[in-house]
Design an enzyme around this catalytic site. Structure first.
Site, PDB file in Angstrom:
ATOM      1  N   ASP A 107     105.497 -19.467  12.514  1.00 37.71           N
ATOM      2  CA  ASP A 107     106.279 -19.622  11.993  1.00 37.71           C
ATOM      3  C   ASP A 107     107.389 -20.900  12.242  1.00 37.71           C
ATOM      4  OD1 ASP A 107     104.943 -17.923   9.422  1.00 37.71           O
ATOM      5  OD2 ASP A 107     106.460 -16.673   9.819  1.00 37.71           O
ATOM      6  N   ASP A 126     104.558 -15.809  -3.611  1.00 36.68           N
ATOM      7  CA  ASP A 126     105.782 -15.321  -2.157  1.00 36.68           C
ATOM      8  C   ASP A 126     106.779 -14.460  -4.192  1.00 36.68           C
ATOM      9  OD1 ASP A 126     104.792 -16.404  -0.752  1.00 36.68           O
ATOM     10  OD2 ASP A 126     106.787 -17.340  -0.317  1.00 36.68           O
TER      11      ASP A 126
END
EC number: 5.3.1.16
Length: 234
Positions: free
Chosen positions: A9, A131
């Site tokens: 990330d 998500d």
């Protein structure tokens, strides 16, 4: 055999981890993104590398595409890219510069017709980033809730030419307390698409339990930065 996809990330060209998607919890990892890719290249168990442009996700447009382009070139494994992908030009950019797959989240969830068009133009190359806080879908870098569940989305996208669905339970993400086995299994049973699990995965035992639930792959973030995880994999 369930596949292992370690995550990198990115914020400002650094490899970071968040807890529950909260940008205020940013923790810089010990390995740089380049070091992380080089490390993962050594493990035959790694079948793909998962890279996310976190600021791109937050600001709804790519923030690190040039850096990611260079990072892709160093990988010996297929790479998938997510974060801020809202336009076809961005999909083209990443695929033409070495990415094997791209992950579409917010735009695909808010505009199903656009998602359908993209999957027809790039069959099998587009993954839907689903998500959610438990089963409630979240968008825009996990900052906004939608009035839909993961099961609603699974039914709406069943006929699309997706590569798969990546399900992240935000309430588990970054905590290293295990993924949401129950909801992940229920999602597998709802969609015809391959499901990848993300959020909270700690160990080979977690991966084995996900495999029993029918999950295709596991994205491992914070745990992939620990020696304990790799000792267990080997």
């Amino acid at each position: 055999m369930i596949e292992l996809w370690p995550a990198i990330d990115l914020i400002d060209n650094e490899s970071v981890r968040l807890t529950e998607g909260d940008y205020g919890t940013k923790e810089v990892m010990t390995r740089t993104p380049q070091e992380a890719v080089a490390f993962y290249n050594h493990f035959e168990q790694v079948k793909r590398i998962h890279i996310v442009d976190l600021m791109g996700a937050l600001h709804q447009k790519p923030a690190e595409e040039a850096f990611i382009k260079d990072l892709i070139q160093t990988s010996e494994r297929p790479v998938e890219i997510g974060g801020g992908i809202r336009k076809q030009e961005t999909i083209d950019y990443y695929l033409k510069n070495g990415a094997s797959y791209v992950i579409v989240g917010t735009r695909g969830l808010q505009d199903t017709e656009w998602l359908k068009t993209m999957t027809e133009q790039y069959p099998g190359k587009i993954y839907l980033g689903l998500d959610a806080k438990k089963d409630q879908v979240a968008v825009n870098g996990w900052t906004e809730a939608m009035d839909r569940t993961i099961f609603d989305v699974a039914e709406e996208t069943a006929s699309l030419k997706l590569g798969g669905i990546i399900y992240t339970d935000i309430s588990k993400d970054g905590k290293m307390q295990g993924p949401n086995f129950e909801l992940t299994k229920a999602l597998v049973e709802t969609t015809p698409h391959p499901v990848t699990a993300s959020g909270g995965i700690r160990s080979l035992e977690d991966m084995n339990q996900l495999e029993e639930a029918g999950v295709k792959a596991a994205i491992v973030g914070k745990a992939a930065n620990t020696t304990t995880f790799w000792e267990g994999i080997n």
